[in-house]
Design a protein around this motif. Structure first.
Motif, mmCIF file in Angstrom:
data_model
loop_
_atom_site.group_PDB
_atom_site.id
_atom_site.type_symbol
_atom_site.label_atom_id
_atom_site.label_comp_id
_atom_site.label_asym_id
_atom_site.label_seq_id
_atom_site.Cartn_x
_atom_site.Cartn_y
_atom_site.Cartn_z
ATOM 1 N N UNK A 63 0.831 -1.203 0.000
ATOM 2 C CA UNK A 63 0.000 0.000 0.000
ATOM 3 C C UNK A 63 0.867 1.255 0.000
ATOM 4 N N UNK A 64 1.827 1.326 0.912
ATOM 5 C CA UNK A 64 2.650 2.526 1.036
ATOM 6 C C UNK A 64 3.439 2.798 -0.241
ATOM 7 N N UNK A 65 4.061 1.774 -0.780
ATOM 8 C CA UNK A 65 4.864 1.963 -1.988
ATOM 9 C C UNK A 65 4.016 2.321 -3.205
ATOM 10 N N UNK A 66 2.916 1.613 -3.381
ATOM 11 C CA UNK A 66 2.064 1.865 -4.541
ATOM 12 C C UNK A 66 1.395 3.231 -4.453
ATOM 13 N N UNK A 67 0.930 3.600 -3.261
ATOM 14 C CA UNK A 67 0.289 4.905 -3.095
ATOM 15 C C UNK A 67 1.269 6.024 -3.399
ATOM 16 N N UNK A 68 2.492 5.858 -2.940
ATOM 17 C CA UNK A 68 3.495 6.893 -3.214
ATOM 18 C C UNK A 68 3.744 7.026 -4.712
ATOM 19 N N UNK A 69 3.832 5.910 -5.432
ATOM 20 C CA UNK A 69 4.066 5.976 -6.880
ATOM 21 C C UNK A 69 2.881 6.621 -7.603
ATOM 22 N N UNK A 70 1.680 6.325 -7.161
ATOM 23 C CA UNK A 70 0.497 6.945 -7.777
ATOM 24 C C UNK A 70 0.520 8.451 -7.564
#
Length: 439
Positions: free
Chosen positions: A329-336
């Motif tokens: 969640x943290x990594x994907x949200x940051x990339x989005x």
């Protein structure tokens, strides 16, 4: 007649004549100043002197007529918007215009604004006033904003740029008639009718995990080009979109004193000012795709998602079984967030589990009870009102305005306690604070 009426009549005459040059030549003929060109080689000295005098008189009258015509042109056209802002008075087709622009505007029930004149009339301004509001200078000696600061929770100061009355009125018109009618995602809860910090927090009750992320430099990240894109997608063409974006943006500026003159020097591109009434609504519609992507990501991992301005909140329901997939969640949200033109303030990312206090937009959401203000705040508020009742000294921060605001804030989640405190407050608010504790 007024100056504006005179210029309008003059411009109509220029249009009927077929343009400025045609109008000037017609006027020179009518007034007897247009000189027929002749070969000076065949003239006597006396004739040549008289001929040159006539040419000079014609040139002087031509300059004066062109000056008047130019003033009439400026009264009906924007002409120029300052350094770095492209402008063309000719309403030509633009390759970036949406092919169905008018249909888009009609679908959103937006006012039809086909030209700068339409926009000026809608705002109750002249073209000159519209240009004055939208004009950009890298080093300005005056601004349409008043700057002040408010303290942040971390002790630093947040700069607020509040628009002056004329600009503020124009921004309010844009807010009511355009910005508030643009589509937003259901996950957005900030600055929307019927939504609030309470509705935002209410989506995250009874959670196994609450994850909070903060967008860095939220308003400054929304530059003039992005704001102009909002209005283009809404259905407005190049000229009107440029003016709307200029009215809603301003450069972050540094105040510099030089030779007893104050300059407001631009530090970067124009962007949404924190303090303009249009800024929150424009960010809500700009973040439509961001919210859609983050909501989709959250759902795919079993989380819930909401956004209040620059605060992103994810929560995992207590009933969720299996891995929390927090790292994903943290990594994907940051990339989005980064792919949408923003960045995450990593040092402000927080993860709260059930054993710790889970707080969303200032309200506690632990368990399945409704969101509530922190117990510490309620105690402090009771103590402040009690000090008023007993005549004890109050803290410097406990101003009447602040206490009244906190009671209204409390009323969102605990109306009974707020009403009790308000009743006590109303009976003692006018009592001057004691300078020393009673003996």
């Amino acid at each position: 007649m007024s100056r504006a009426t005179d210029l309008l009549s003059l411009w109509r005459a220029i249009e009927q004549a077929g343009g400025i040059d045609a109008y000037v030549n017609n006027q020179l003929v009518e007034r007897g100043f247009l000189v027929a060109r002749r070969d000076m080689d065949t003239m006597s000295d006396r004739e040549r002197t008289a001929y040159k005098k006539q040419l000079k008189e014609e040139a002087a009258h031509r300059r004066e007529l062109k000056r008047e015509a130019w003033n009439a042109y400026r009264a009906r056209h924007i002409v120029h918007l300052g350094e770095g802002i492209y402008w063309n008075d000719q309403a030509t087709k633009d390759p970036w215009d949406a092919p169905d622009a008018e249909e888009r505007a009609a679908e959103n029930e937006l006012p039809p604004l086909d030209s700068p004149r339409d926009l000026a009339e809608a705002l109750g301004l002249t073209i000159s006033q519209l240009r004055w509001l939208a004009f950009h200078r890298d080093a300005a000696t005056s601004l349409h904003y008043r700057r002040f600061t408010i303290p942040k929770r971390d002790g630093s100061e947040r700069a607020i740029w509040a628009p002056m009355p004329t600009l503020k009125a124009a921004q309010h018109w844009i807010l009511r008639n355009i910005a508030e009618k643009l589509p937003v995602h259901g996950a957005a809860h900030g600055f929307l009718a019927g939504r609030s910090i309470l509705s935002n927090a209410g989506n995250h009750l009874n959670s196994k995990l609450v994850v909070k992320m903060d967008v860095k430099d939220f308003f400054p990240s929304v530059t003039f080009r992005r704001v102009k894109g909002i209005f283009r997608r809404a259905g407005y063409r190049e000229q009107v979109a440029t003016l709307l974006a200029s009215i809603c943006t301003e450069s972050p500026r540094e105040i510099v004193e030089q030779d007893k003159t104050t300059y407001y020097v631009a530090l970067g591109p124009r962007c949404l000012p924190q303090g303009a009434p249009t800024s929150p609504a424009l960010t809500n519609t700009l973040c439509l795709r961001l919210d859609r992507r983050l909501d989709g990501l959250a759902r795919s991992l079993g989380y819930r998602y909401t956004r209040y301005a620059d605060d992103l909140t994810f929560s995992l329901p207590r009933a969720h079984e299996g891995d929390t997939r927090l790292g994903t969640l943290l990594g994907s949200a940051r990339r989005v967030v980064e792919s949408e033109g923003f960045s995450v303030r990593l040092e402000k990312t927080r993860v709260a589990r059930p054993g710790a206090r889970q707080q969303v937009t200032g309200l506690v959401v632990n368990g399945d009870a409704s969101p509530r203000t922190p117990r510490k705040l309620r105690r402090q508020l009771r103590a402040a009102v009690h000090n008023l009742q007993t005549g004890r000294p109050r803290a410097d921060a406990d101003t009447p305005q602040r206490l009244a605001g906190l009671i209204s804030y409390l009323a969102m989640t605990d109306p009974t306690l707020a009403q009790t405190l308000r009743s006590q407050w109303n009976t003692t608010a006018d009592r001057p604070p004691a300078t020393e504790p009673p003996a």
